[in-house]
Write an enzyme that holds these catalytic residues in place. Structure first.
Site, PDB file in Angstrom:
ATOM      1  CE  LYS A  48      -1.717   1.869   3.639  1.00  0.00           C
ATOM      2  NZ  LYS A  48      -2.457   2.159   4.901  1.00  0.00           N
ATOM      3  CG  ASP A  77      -7.179   3.766   2.577  1.00  0.00           C
ATOM      4  OD1 ASP A  77      -8.115   3.389   1.829  1.00  0.00           O
ATOM      5  OD2 ASP A  77      -7.130   4.909   3.066  1.00  0.00           O
TER       6      ASP A  77
END
Length: 224
Positions: free
Chosen positions: A129, A147
């Site tokens: 991420k 997220d």
């Protein structure tokens, strides 16, 4: 991340309509983390795990004044980094990671942040991420950083259902029209942060509600 409820996936026409709408509303969405270069962006994203962007920005203002480069961050040292970021959750571990990744950037990359996911993920505190955020925002690569907000929106709307963040990321790479890929990450995160909220999505003011599969839609609160 909580296990999502099973929903069917939206068709490509609906997915395209959603991103057309996002583009109409905000053609150039921006992230909310403050940074001055690729290094400070990387540090800010590492610090943002389980923390708000506003909280990170407050802590990094002084940190980035003192250490806007890997070399300066190493000189600052773990103790001072820790002191500067102590208002952020999990700050001790994050401070150690910031110091360690600064060292590795100097040793392996001449003090420069690499524009490569594999190289980024080899740094302490940097996962997929975080790497995707840096590649997207600074290097303008069409990556999707999943997220908590984006994971929720992908599943709740039917845009990109998936049991894991990687599942959602892969689904989105198929659903998002190529011309919208660069900004898709920001549109979805901001949508999840301010409208499609975790506990009570604000469906009454949602710009993509006509395509969203979430039921029942939340009504306009009484008195508004």
């Amino acid at each position: 991340m909580p296990r999502p409820k099973k929903v069917k996936m939206l068709g490509r026409a609906a997915a395209e309509a959603i991103f057309e709408r996002f583009h109409e509303i905000e053609p150039e969405p921006k992230g909310e983390l403050d940074y001055v270069n690729a290094f400070t962006l990387l540090v800010a994203v590492v610090l943002s795990a389980q923390a708000t962007d506003a909280g990170v920005n407050k802590a990094t203002k002084r940190l980035f004044e003192l250490a806007p480069s890997p070399e300066a961050m190493v000189v600052l040292g773990v103790e001072q980094i820790t002191e500067l970021v102590k208002t952020i959750g999990l700050y001790r571990g994050k401070a150690k990671n910031v110091f360690a990744l600064s060292q590795l950037l100097i040793e392996r990359h001449g003090g420069e942040v690499p524009a490569d996911r594999e190289a980024l993920e080899a740094l302490p505190g940097v996962g997929r991420k975080t790497a995707n955020v840096v590649l997207n925002i600074y290097f303008k690569q069409p990556t999707i950083a999943v997220d908590t907000h984006l994971f929720r929106v992908g599943n709740r709307t039917g845009l990109a259902p998936g049991k894991t963040p990687l599942d959602v990321e892969k689904a989105l790479t198929k659903q998002v029209p190529e011309r919208f890929m660069l900004h898709a990450h920001h549109w979805l995160i901001l949508h999840g942060r301010y409208i499609c909220k975790a506990r009570k999505p604000e469906c009454w003011r949602c710009p993509i509600r006509e395509w969203c599969l979430f039921k029942p839609k939340t009504p306009l609160p009484v008195g508004r």
